[in-house]
Design a protein around this motif. Structure first.
Motif, mmCIF file in Angstrom:
data_model
loop_
_atom_site.group_PDB
_atom_site.id
_atom_site.type_symbol
_atom_site.label_atom_id
_atom_site.label_comp_id
_atom_site.label_asym_id
_atom_site.label_seq_id
_atom_site.Cartn_x
_atom_site.Cartn_y
_atom_site.Cartn_z
ATOM 1 N N PRO A 213 38.546 44.622 36.592
ATOM 2 C CA PRO A 213 37.568 43.639 37.075
ATOM 3 C C PRO A 213 36.969 44.037 38.412
ATOM 4 O O PRO A 213 35.771 43.807 38.655
ATOM 5 N N MET A 216 34.202 46.485 37.814
ATOM 6 C CA MET A 216 33.021 45.863 37.224
ATOM 7 C C MET A 216 32.294 45.001 38.258
ATOM 8 O O MET A 216 31.057 44.916 38.260
ATOM 9 N N ASP A 217 33.064 44.352 39.159
ATOM 10 C CA ASP A 217 32.448 43.524 40.203
ATOM 11 C C ASP A 217 31.581 44.346 41.149
ATOM 12 O O ASP A 217 30.617 43.836 41.727
ATOM 13 N N ASN A 263 33.163 36.242 29.167
ATOM 14 C CA ASN A 263 34.104 36.391 30.278
ATOM 15 C C ASN A 263 33.422 36.957 31.531
ATOM 16 O O ASN A 263 34.066 37.546 32.398
ATOM 17 N N GLY A 264 32.111 36.777 31.601
ATOM 18 C CA GLY A 264 31.375 37.300 32.741
ATOM 19 C C GLY A 264 30.848 38.711 32.535
ATOM 20 O O GLY A 264 30.206 39.282 33.421
ATOM 21 N N LEU A 265 31.134 39.267 31.349
ATOM 22 C CA LEU A 265 30.653 40.616 31.027
ATOM 23 C C LEU A 265 29.635 40.537 29.891
ATOM 24 O O LEU A 265 29.601 39.571 29.100
ATOM 25 N N LYS A 303 28.693 43.815 34.191
ATOM 26 C CA LYS A 303 28.868 42.444 34.654
ATOM 27 C C LYS A 303 27.558 41.673 34.522
ATOM 28 O O LYS A 303 26.478 42.210 34.760
ATOM 29 N N GLN A 307 27.826 35.915 37.733
ATOM 30 C CA GLN A 307 28.967 35.291 37.068
ATOM 31 C C GLN A 307 30.275 35.917 37.554
ATOM 32 O O GLN A 307 30.312 37.046 38.065
ATOM 33 N N THR A 308 31.348 35.170 37.339
ATOM 34 C CA THR A 308 32.677 35.634 37.713
ATOM 35 C C THR A 308 33.375 36.207 36.488
ATOM 36 O O THR A 308 33.330 35.627 35.397
ATOM 37 N N ILE A 309 34.016 37.329 36.674
ATOM 38 C CA ILE A 309 34.714 37.972 35.564
ATOM 39 C C ILE A 309 36.074 37.306 35.368
ATOM 40 O O ILE A 309 36.848 37.130 36.328
ATOM 41 N N THR A 310 36.355 36.939 34.124
ATOM 42 C CA THR A 310 37.635 36.335 33.772
ATOM 43 C C THR A 310 38.540 37.407 33.189
ATOM 44 O O THR A 310 38.208 38.019 32.161
#
Length: 324
Positions: A213, A216-217, A263-265, A303, A307-310
């Protein structure tokens, strides 16, 4: 004194040079009524497997409409009073027909059976008949055409309407009675059971593996390649034109091309460097029998901005639709 005069008798022979005109023939033709031309469509469908049709098999036949010409025959010699059909077919149309797997016969039946193959390189004149000396002689003209299987594989074709030929006298003088034809071959069953078999690499699964994550962030992406294989039945005689589209299978699509992974992706599918829109068909081209193809694709994970990745496992399923 008497004088004896000698008289000379002179015989004169006058020769008359006479010329009998034996070169007159058919000097004029005109429509007795109605049209002065023949126009005929020859349209047929192939409804059997090409490989089962032997060379020379008749695929279609038709008889044209009839026209009647009234002609003046002036030749005292019957041999000079012939009417001929002269072929004027363009070589490019002959090539089209031959390459499409057909040959065409033209037959005159009303004045005796005379047949020529109009797809041959050289086509002789058709001799209709010779008429005795007479004005306003009526001539009935029509022809039969037969389409036969040639040496080449059958292909669909359409010649469009073209001038096949016209009628002339022995001196090649135009008499009228032009003949126009159009020949169309619709091959509807070149593939008895048209279908495209589909295979995919890794059993249809694209695995991204373990994703960080944090990576990806910070704008990281992960790409994985996959292939879709396609083939058509071997008993097809020509190829099938194929297109492919990806359907989201009730999943959310962002901007028409990004699959929301939940999931944010997001995932985008590419063919080479082209990003593909979902629900849009893309042409693959012609797939031929005995020549399966493999089309390369890639799936790129990134990403979703804002959004926030879960963390945790994720998966989505899309459908691949092949049209032909």
């Amino acid at each position: 004194m008497s004088y004896l005069k000698k008289i000379k008798l002179v015989s004169l022979l006058f020769l008359s040079f006479l010329s009998f005109n034996t070169f007159a023939d058919v000097i004029k033709c005109a429509p007795a009524s109605g049209s002065n031309t023949i126009q005929q469509d020859i349209i047929f469908d192939i409804k059997a497997n090409n490989t089962n049709i032997s060379t020379g098999t008749e695929l279609a036949s038709t008889t044209t409409n009839a026209i009647v010409l009234t002609c003046d025959f002036t030749g005292q010699d019957l041999n000079l009073n012939h009417v001929y059909f002269k072929n004027l077919m363009q070589p490019s149309i002959k090539s089209m027909l031959i390459n499409s797997g057909v040959t065409i016969n033209q037959t005159l039946t009303q004045y005796g059976d005379s047949t020529v193959t109009i797809t041959n390189p050289v086509v002789p004149n058709i001799d209709l008949l010779a008429w005795p000396e007479k004005n306003n002689q009526l001539i009935l003209i029509y022809y039969k055409f037969s389409v036969k299987k040639g040496a080449n594989p059958l292909r669909p074709f359409d010649t469009g309407l073209f001038l096949l030929g016209t009628h002339v006298n022995k001196q090649n003088t135009y008499l009228g009675g032009d003949v126009y034809i159009r020949i169309v071959g619709n091959l509807t069953l070149l593939c008895p059971a048209p279908a495209v078999s589909i295979t995919s690499s890794n059993g249809g699964t694209v695995g991204f593996g373990a994703i960080s994550p944090k990576q990806m962030d910070t704008g990281g992406v992960v790409s994985r390649t996959f292939n879709i294989g396609m083939a058509i039945p071997d008993d097809c005689e020509t190829g099938l034109n194929v297109s492919v589209r990806f359907e989201p299978n009730n999943n959310t699509i962002l901007g028409e091309k990004y699959l929301d992974m939940g999931n944010g992706l997001q995932t985008v599918i590419k063919n080479n460097s082209t990003e593909l829109n979902f629900n849009q068909p893309y042409v693959i081209g012609e797939i031929k029998p005995f020549k399966p193809i493999t089309v390369p694709y890639s799936a790129t994970l990134s990403k979703i901005p804002g959004q926030t990745i879960t963390p945790g496992p994720f998966s989505k399923t899309v459908r691949v639709i092949v049209s032909y």
